[in-house]
Design a protein around this motif. Sequence first.
Motif, PDB file in Angstrom:
ATOM      1  N   ALA A   1      -8.961  -2.692   7.843  1.00 54.19           N
ATOM      2  CA  ALA A   1      -8.229  -3.969   7.896  1.00 54.19           C
ATOM      3  C   ALA A   1      -7.511  -4.130   9.235  1.00 54.19           C
ATOM      4  O   ALA A   1      -7.489  -5.214   9.824  1.00 54.19           O
ATOM      5  N   ILE A   2      -6.942  -3.018   9.734  1.00 55.52           N
ATOM      6  CA  ILE A   2      -6.260  -3.060  11.036  1.00 55.52           C
ATOM      7  C   ILE A   2      -7.268  -3.325  12.154  1.00 55.52           C
ATOM      8  O   ILE A   2      -7.009  -4.102  13.083  1.00 55.52           O
TER       9      ILE A   2
ATOM     10  N   VAL B   1      -7.293   0.589   4.821  1.00 52.04           N
ATOM     11  CA  VAL B   1      -6.208   0.145   5.698  1.00 52.04           C
ATOM     12  C   VAL B   1      -6.645   0.148   7.159  1.00 52.04           C
ATOM     13  O   VAL B   1      -6.403  -0.810   7.900  1.00 52.04           O
TER      14      VAL B   1
ATOM     15  N   ARG C   1       0.842  -1.190   0.000  1.00 53.12           N
ATOM     16  CA  ARG C   1       0.000   0.000   0.000  1.00 53.12           C
ATOM     17  C   ARG C   1       0.882   1.248   0.000  1.00 53.12           C
ATOM     18  O   ARG C   1       1.699   1.430   0.897  1.00 53.12           O
TER      19      ARG C   1
ATOM     20  N   LEU D   1      -5.553   6.418   4.209  1.00 50.44           N
ATOM     21  CA  LEU D   1      -5.606   5.143   4.928  1.00 50.44           C
ATOM     22  C   LEU D   1      -7.050   4.707   5.161  1.00 50.44           C
ATOM     23  O   LEU D   1      -7.380   3.524   5.053  1.00 50.44           O
TER      24      LEU D   1
END
Length: 211
Positions: free
Chosen positions: A148-149, A145, A118, A140
């Motif tokens: 996903a985290i 992102v 990414r 992000l």
Amino acid sequence: MFPKSTHETFAQKLYQTFKNNKRFIKPKLSRTSFTISHYAGEVTYLADQFIDKNKDYVVAEHQDLLTASKCPFVAGLFPPLPEESSKSSKFSSIGSRFKLQLQSLMETLNSMEPHYIRCVKPNNVLKPAIFENFNIIQQLRYGGVLEAIRISCAGYPTRHTFYEFLNRFVVLAPDVLEGNSDDKVTCQMILDKMGLTGYQVGKTKVFLRAG
């Protein structure tokens, strides 16, 4: 193919079909737009010209001409397509071609194990040593992102093979190594002895919750 349809009737069909879907929102003042509640926020789409894409036909003669080009670059942009019946090719639209290409791409991705890098743009002026916090957090968030985290942290983001786990954490309970040669059993003994919670022992790895 749908002579009486308009972008307004298309939007009305969406309102009827997805009225109970929590991700679908019908705007109060518009009859031709709809809102999708993505994980990164709400996005409103205008139905205007949606169905026009289905009228954008691919002319078979043009396709044949470009495919037969002696220029490799041009011919590569228009590869020969699988045989189609005269009826289906007559109504072959840009949208339907794109759908087939997307389906082919998904089949390729599903048959592999792709890994992604990414990239984040630190600033809009393309100069070094400038770090725009808001711009980066926006990238992000919309790039998925952060989501996903969040999903990873809700599960077991830290994952060590039994050997890696022992190599790193055996100092907590060195006596478990005496007379024991099974890595999985030894890992379990360390976890039990330290009274840890929030873990799972798999077939080849120890899964630990965040923190």
